[in-house]
Scaffold this active site. Structure first.
Site, PDB file in Angstrom:
ATOM      1  N   MET A  30      51.546 -34.320  10.719  1.00 25.87           N
ATOM      2  CA  MET A  30      50.444 -33.850  11.551  1.00 25.87           C
ATOM      3  C   MET A  30      50.280 -32.342  11.366  1.00 25.87           C
ATOM      4  SD  MET A  30      50.457 -36.295  14.870  1.00 25.87           S
ATOM      5  CE  MET A  30      51.791 -35.569  15.780  1.00 25.87           C
ATOM      6  N   LEU A  33      53.625 -27.411   9.636  1.00 28.37           N
ATOM      7  CA  LEU A  33      54.811 -27.773   8.848  1.00 28.37           C
ATOM      8  C   LEU A  33      55.936 -26.758   9.022  1.00 28.37           C
ATOM      9  CD1 LEU A  33      52.927 -28.836   5.590  1.00 28.37           C
ATOM     10  CD2 LEU A  33      53.659 -30.277   7.509  1.00 28.37           C
ATOM     11  N   HIS A  37      60.084 -30.591   7.721  1.00 26.13           N
ATOM     12  CA  HIS A  37      59.161 -31.266   6.792  1.00 26.13           C
ATOM     13  C   HIS A  37      59.550 -30.946   5.341  1.00 26.13           C
ATOM     14  CE1 HIS A  37      56.288 -30.898  10.321  1.00 26.13           C
ATOM     15  NE2 HIS A  37      56.178 -32.168  10.035  1.00 26.13           N
ATOM     16  N   GLY A 148      61.433 -38.419   9.302  1.00 25.37           N
ATOM     17  CA  GLY A 148      62.624 -37.763   9.843  1.00 25.37           C
ATOM     18  C   GLY A 148      63.264 -38.600  10.940  1.00 25.37           C
ATOM     19  N   ASP A 151      62.563 -38.554  15.035  1.00 28.85           N
ATOM     20  CA  ASP A 151      61.781 -39.626  15.660  1.00 28.85           C
ATOM     21  C   ASP A 151      62.390 -40.957  15.225  1.00 28.85           C
ATOM     22  OD1 ASP A 151      59.476 -38.038  16.859  1.00 28.85           O
ATOM     23  OD2 ASP A 151      59.480 -37.328  14.809  1.00 28.85           O
ATOM     24  N   SER A 187      57.407 -29.242  15.407  1.00 31.06           N
ATOM     25  CA  SER A 187      56.198 -28.398  15.427  1.00 31.06           C
ATOM     26  C   SER A 187      55.977 -27.833  16.825  1.00 31.06           C
ATOM     27  CB  SER A 187      54.984 -29.221  15.012  1.00 31.06           C
ATOM     28  OG  SER A 187      55.216 -29.770  13.740  1.00 31.06           O
TER      29      SER A 187
HETATM   30  O1  PAF Z   1      55.860 -38.079  12.931  1.00 31.37           O
HETATM   31  C1  PAF Z   1      54.681 -37.684  12.840  1.00 31.37           C
HETATM   32  O2  PAF Z   1      54.404 -36.531  12.501  1.00 31.37           O
HETATM   33  C2  PAF Z   1      53.554 -38.651  13.158  1.00 31.37           C
HETATM   34  O3  PAF Z   1      53.921 -39.525  14.157  1.00 31.37           O
HETATM   35  C3  PAF Z   1      53.039 -39.407  11.916  1.00 31.37           C
HETATM   36  C4  PAF Z   1      54.121 -40.295  11.340  1.00 31.37           C
HETATM   37  C5  PAF Z   1      52.558 -38.427  10.876  1.00 31.37           C
HETATM   38  C6  PAF Z   1      51.862 -40.311  12.312  1.00 31.37           C
HETATM   39  O4  PAF Z   1      50.801 -39.573  12.820  1.00 31.37           O
END
Ligand code: PAF
Length: 281
Positions: A30, A33, A37, A148, A151, A187
């Protein structure tokens, strides 16, 4: 040279013009970064011939409007970072392109993985995640996709999604990337006020101590201990701490032989919500 695409069709035309034997590694993001990331990009870069990164702040996975509106956007910086890892393709679609005028999520049944923790506290969140990830996989059609472990619940749900939908993509989970003081990279960290940022390492320190206690204490004892530690902290507010098996994400009172357990939490630092987790055994 890094190429940028805003339209599904142009990206798909380009990707389908490539030799079918070329492996595509994909990291959906999203934006905003950071080094967490970066570690995903580097791994995807190493394991594939083409690296595709998407940047799309997906509205349907935000249960909280303020979180969506305040979600950091740092496109110039994102481009620099992507160039530094020799990213081949960046996909930055509009909501119209992704949702075709209907910005709503589909409904998924992830065998119960979606009801606990983040699913319980962020209503509709995993329907939004399932919808966008499925859509992006259909467009990019990657060989491997990287997520990652911060999550962790999302990672398990995406593994379930591709299994259920029989999508030919390998899902790869990557270790949590932390600041030097232990705060998991996110982020949202840039939104923390100074006093919250200063206190935030308490989260990982408490998780590490919980891991130590897990060796000798019962699940309930460890959960009680973590809750008490947060009660003593006047700056961070614990939303939940749960210990579950990694596979089912279900709470169990008894430790079962052969199961891997993780401790998961969500914490409010002011109005910024942070999540973290740790493997306990
Ligand atoms: O983990 C994230 O940044 C978001 O949930 C993803 C996987 C890009 C989906 O929008």
């Amino acid at each position: 040279m890094m190429q940028v695409f805003n339209e599904n069709k142009l990206l798909q035309d380009y990707l389908s013009s490539l030799d079918a034997s070329i492996s595509i590694g994909f990291v959906p993001t999203m934006g905003a970064l950071h080094e967490g990331h970066l570690s995903l990009f580097k791994r995807a870069r190493k394991e594939n011939e083409i690296l595709v990164v998407s940047i799309f702040v997906n509205p349907t996975q935000f249960d909280n409007k303020e979180d969506l509106v305040k979600y950091p956007q740092t496109l110039d910086n994102d481009f620099e970072l992507l160039k530094s890892v020799n990213c081949d393709l960046v996909f930055i679609p509009t909501a119209k392109e992704i949702y075709d005028g209907h910005v709503v999520s589909a409904h998924f049944d992830f065998d119960g993985l979606e009801f606990v923790m983040e699913g319980e506290h962020r209503k509709g969140h995993f329907d939004g995640v399932g919808t966008i990830v499925k859509r992006l996989f259909e467009i990019v059609n990657p060989d491997k996709a990287y997520f990652g472990e911060k999550d962790f619940q999302q990672l398990q749900i995406i593994k379930k999604l591709v299994e259920q939908q029989q999508m030919p993509v390998e899902i790869i989970g990557c270790d949590i990337y932390r600041e030097k003081d232990g705060l998991a990279m996110s982020s949202r960290n840039v939104r923390l006020l100074k006093k919250h940022r200063q206190e935030a390492p308490f989260i990982y320190k408490t998780l590490l101590k919980a891991k130590e206690k897990f060796k000798t204490k019962t699940i309930t004892e460890v959960v009680d201990w973590v809750e008490k530690e947060f009660k003593k902290n006047s700056i961070l507010k614990l939303e939940y701490f749960e210990i579950t098996s990694e596979k089912t994400l279900k709470f169990s009172k008894r430790k079962r032989k052969g199961s891997n357990y993780r401790g998961f939490l969500a914490v409010f630092a002011g109005n910024v919500r942070l999540i973290d987790n740790i493997r306990l055994n």
